[in-house]
Design an enzyme around this catalytic site. Structure first.
Site, mmCIF file in Angstrom:
data_model
loop_
_atom_site.group_PDB
_atom_site.id
_atom_site.type_symbol
_atom_site.label_atom_id
_atom_site.label_comp_id
_atom_site.label_asym_id
_atom_site.label_seq_id
_atom_site.Cartn_x
_atom_site.Cartn_y
_atom_site.Cartn_z
ATOM 1 N N HIS A 307 0.852 -1.203 0.000
ATOM 2 C CA HIS A 307 0.000 0.000 0.000
ATOM 3 C C HIS A 307 0.880 1.242 0.000
ATOM 4 C CE1 HIS A 307 -3.141 2.860 1.094
ATOM 5 N NE2 HIS A 307 -3.979 1.929 0.699
ATOM 6 N N ASP A 364 -7.938 -5.134 -0.184
ATOM 7 C CA ASP A 364 -8.417 -6.039 -1.242
ATOM 8 C C ASP A 364 -8.070 -7.494 -0.997
ATOM 9 O OD1 ASP A 364 -7.521 -3.323 -3.218
ATOM 10 O OD2 ASP A 364 -9.565 -4.070 -3.044
HETATM 11 C C1 SDX Z 1 -6.070 0.109 -3.135
HETATM 12 O O1 SDX Z 1 -4.205 4.577 -2.183
HETATM 13 C C2 SDX Z 1 -5.188 3.972 -1.610
HETATM 14 O O2 SDX Z 1 -5.648 4.366 -0.550
HETATM 15 C C3 SDX Z 1 -5.777 2.797 -2.366
HETATM 16 C C4 SDX Z 1 -6.816 1.982 -1.624
HETATM 17 C C5 SDX Z 1 -8.075 2.769 -1.392
HETATM 18 O O3 SDX Z 1 -8.795 2.446 -0.426
HETATM 19 O O4 SDX Z 1 -8.402 3.653 -2.226
HETATM 20 O O5 SDX Z 1 -6.296 1.559 -0.369
HETATM 21 C C6 SDX Z 1 -7.221 0.740 -2.429
HETATM 22 O O6 SDX Z 1 -5.798 0.439 -4.259
HETATM 23 C C7 SDX Z 1 -5.240 -0.908 -2.386
HETATM 24 C C8 SDX Z 1 -4.020 -1.400 -3.224
HETATM 25 C C9 SDX Z 1 -4.522 -2.509 -4.143
HETATM 26 N N1 SDX Z 1 -3.458 -2.929 -5.079
HETATM 27 C C10 SDX Z 1 -2.839 -4.106 -4.944
HETATM 28 O O7 SDX Z 1 -3.047 -4.920 -4.041
HETATM 29 C C11 SDX Z 1 -1.861 -4.418 -6.075
HETATM 30 C C12 SDX Z 1 -0.563 -5.007 -5.491
HETATM 31 N N2 SDX Z 1 0.150 -3.953 -4.779
HETATM 32 C C13 SDX Z 1 0.949 -3.073 -5.498
HETATM 33 O O8 SDX Z 1 1.151 -3.162 -6.817
HETATM 34 C C14 SDX Z 1 1.586 -1.923 -4.733
HETATM 35 O O9 SDX Z 1 1.883 -2.364 -3.488
HETATM 36 C C15 SDX Z 1 0.752 -0.674 -4.691
HETATM 37 C C16 SDX Z 1 0.337 -0.261 -6.070
HETATM 38 C C17 SDX Z 1 -0.442 -0.892 -3.842
HETATM 39 C C18 SDX Z 1 1.619 0.415 -4.069
HETATM 40 O O10 SDX Z 1 2.652 0.653 -4.920
HETATM 41 P P1 SDX Z 1 3.789 1.753 -4.584
HETATM 42 O O11 SDX Z 1 3.502 2.460 -3.313
HETATM 43 O O12 SDX Z 1 4.004 2.569 -5.827
HETATM 44 O O13 SDX Z 1 5.027 0.851 -4.281
HETATM 45 P P2 SDX Z 1 5.963 0.235 -5.395
HETATM 46 O O14 SDX Z 1 5.147 -0.367 -6.505
HETATM 47 O O15 SDX Z 1 6.993 1.247 -5.743
HETATM 48 O O16 SDX Z 1 6.644 -0.982 -4.597
HETATM 49 C C19 SDX Z 1 7.710 -0.759 -3.677
HETATM 50 C C20 SDX Z 1 8.491 -2.075 -3.654
HETATM 51 C C21 SDX Z 1 8.934 -2.523 -5.046
HETATM 52 O O17 SDX Z 1 10.074 -3.320 -4.861
HETATM 53 P P3 SDX Z 1 11.566 -2.626 -5.118
HETATM 54 O O18 SDX Z 1 11.538 -2.013 -6.496
HETATM 55 O O19 SDX Z 1 11.721 -1.592 -3.998
HETATM 56 O O20 SDX Z 1 12.549 -3.772 -4.989
HETATM 57 O O21 SDX Z 1 7.652 -3.126 -3.156
HETATM 58 C C22 SDX Z 1 7.463 -4.103 -4.180
HETATM 59 C C23 SDX Z 1 7.822 -3.434 -5.492
HETATM 60 O O22 SDX Z 1 8.266 -4.405 -6.458
HETATM 61 N N3 SDX Z 1 6.046 -4.476 -4.128
HETATM 62 C C24 SDX Z 1 5.591 -5.728 -4.254
HETATM 63 C C25 SDX Z 1 4.184 -5.622 -4.103
HETATM 64 N N4 SDX Z 1 3.856 -4.342 -3.916
HETATM 65 C C26 SDX Z 1 5.010 -3.636 -3.940
HETATM 66 N N5 SDX Z 1 6.218 -6.899 -4.470
HETATM 67 C C27 SDX Z 1 5.426 -8.009 -4.545
HETATM 68 N N6 SDX Z 1 4.066 -7.973 -4.400
HETATM 69 C C28 SDX Z 1 3.414 -6.806 -4.191
HETATM 70 N N7 SDX Z 1 2.094 -6.783 -4.053
#
Ligand code: SDX
Length: 428
Positions: A307, A364
């Protein structure tokens, strides 16, 4: 003495005021940055940028705090109802009994949609994803209520648009589902409460008597409360920036529905179930899939994990996880994907990759398991998220308009070609 932040560019010092929120959050007000320094900020994904001041929802990502208008999500999920929470978010205070009765009755009086909406619906093939249909039907209200195109019309007019939005969203959502399964649409039964009315429109069939299960309706009401607002997330920021151009509430929220659809945002709840089913089909080897999620060369991500704000735990996920247990037990549903989800969470929370990146189950991760137990089809999961988030979108759009905020227009850092002369076609 007001606190300031100092910026030094090319040896020159600039000071900017620090704004402090009611929970002690600090923001550097850079409203004059470009004018004073000639420079803009650069912040991909607005990870460090506050777009507005808002009194609606407070999040603390480190402490796992979520409050609507100062009330904790734990309190509201346990003691309130979705319509009462909608009133709180939109108007700022918990309603009195009379106010809530009037609000609920006003909504009941607008649950029907114009029969011509069916002509729009008929244009969508049954292969249409319900989110695309929902966004279109919701925006079509601009055609049936052209007076709504003036977002600054009377407060009574804005109230009517708010009531129509809340009243018709479940009708549009259920019609999008009926269009997908090829069933005749149902009309709203206003003798029922908000969630029961939606469930009956979704699942009633002409040939059968449909009775709403109160356990299902209560679980749905709690889920909608948990999704009702979440400050400046992707879809809410979309609603705000569209609303900032003085577009109508219907077109602003339709844009928010489309932003929510993305798998990184509201579309994640559908992706989580598809992921859990894939893991189950693959033999339930959770270690293998955790390794894939960690592998930079593997596009697989653990959907429902991570998140932008919550870096400790998502309080909604905790409540939904408990509710999932309760609902499946009450309904006598044995869903093996719940065990897989809990195993994934158990492994991930001990794994350095997830710990270092502060990745925890988000809203989610478990919600899809409940939706499925309630009989909601998978590609309607994000539609459920939209129904829940609607009062938050409305509240944020209303706050933006009342605060007379300027049109949103971010800047950029240009990285393209410098000036060059045109070259005639025969010389290229
Ligand atoms: C919602 O913003 C809100 O409030 C949203 C929400 C709402 O109520 O409106 O809460 C609802 O959208 C919840 C999020 C739902 N999405 C997911 O579950 C999809 C999976 N999660 C992600 O793709 C990710 O965690 C996000 C999109 C939620 C957040 O992404 P960020 O903050 O841009 O973080 P990032 O993608 O830059 O990740 C940081 C690191 C990376 O690794 P490094 O490059 O540092 O090595 O964490 C890793 C990412 O690869 N990472 C994950 C991961 N999420 C982040 N690795 C594996 N699995 C994951 N799910």
């Amino acid at each position: 003495m007001a606190k300031t932040a100092e910026l030094i560019i090319d040896g020159k010092s600039y000071k900017f005021p620090i704004v402090e929120g009611t929970e002690g959050e600090q923001g550097i007000d850079i409203s004059n940055l470009l004018e004073e320094t000639g420079a803009v900020t650069l912040d991909f994904g607005y990870k460090n940028t506050g777009a507005t001041k808002s009194a609606i929802t407070f999040l603390d990502g480190d402490k796992g705090i979520l409050r609507y208008r100062g009330y904790s999500i734990e309190d509201l999920a346990a003691k309130s109802t979705f319509l009462e929470v909608s009133y709180l978010l939109i108007f700022g205070e918990l309603p009195t009994a009379d106010q809530l009765t009037k609000f609920s009755d006003d909504i009941k009086n607008h649950t029907m949609v114009h029969e011509d909406i069916k002509k729009i619906l008929d244009g969508f093939p049954s292969s249409s994803h319900p989110m695309g249909v929902l966004a279109s039907l919701f925006c079509a209200q601009t055609a049936f209520y052209p007076e709504s195109l003036d977002p600054n019309r009377s407060s009574e007019g804005v109230y009517l648009s708010i009531v129509r939005s809340l009243a018709k969203m479940p009708t549009f959502a259920s019609w999008a589902y009926k269009n997908e399964v090829g069933h005749p649409v149902n009309y709203p039964d206003n003798s029922l409460d908000y969630c029961s009315r939606f469930l009956k429109m979704m699942f009633a069939l002409p040939a059968e008597k449909y009775e709403v299960d109160p356990v299902v309706a209560a679980a749905l009401d709690k889920l909608l409360i948990l999704h009702a607002d979440h400050e400046q997330n992707c879809s809410t920021s979309t609603v705000r920036i569209v609303g900032s151009s003085k577009a109508s509430i219907y077109s602003s929220i339709s844009a928010g529905i489309n932003a929510l659809w993305g798998p990184l945002h509201g579309g994640a709840n559908q992706e989580v179930i598809l992921m859990l089913e894939q893991i189950k089909k693959d033999g339930g080897d959770t270690d293998k899939w955790i390794a894939k999620a960690k592998d930079k060369n593997d596009p697989f991500r653990l959907m429902g994990f991570g998140h932008r704000v919550y870096k400790n735990f998502d309080p909604r996920a905790k409540i939904i996880k408990k509710a999932a247990d309760d609902v499946l037990e009450k309904l006598g549903v044995n869903d093996p994907t719940l065990e897989i989800a809990m195993k994934l969470e158990e492994i991930a929370l001990k794994d350095p990759y997830f710990i270092e990146r502060k990745l925890y189950p988000n809203v989610d991760f478990y919600s899809g398991i409940i939706y499925r137990a309630l009989g909601i089809p998978v590609d309607m999961f994000t539609v459920m998220f939209a129904i829940g988030r609607l009062p938050g979108w409305i509240a944020q759009w209303k706050e933006l308009r009342e605060n007379k905020e300027p049109i949103g227009r971010p800047r950029q850092i240009y990285t393209g070609q410098n000036l060059r002369p045109y070259v005639a076609l025969n010389k290229r």
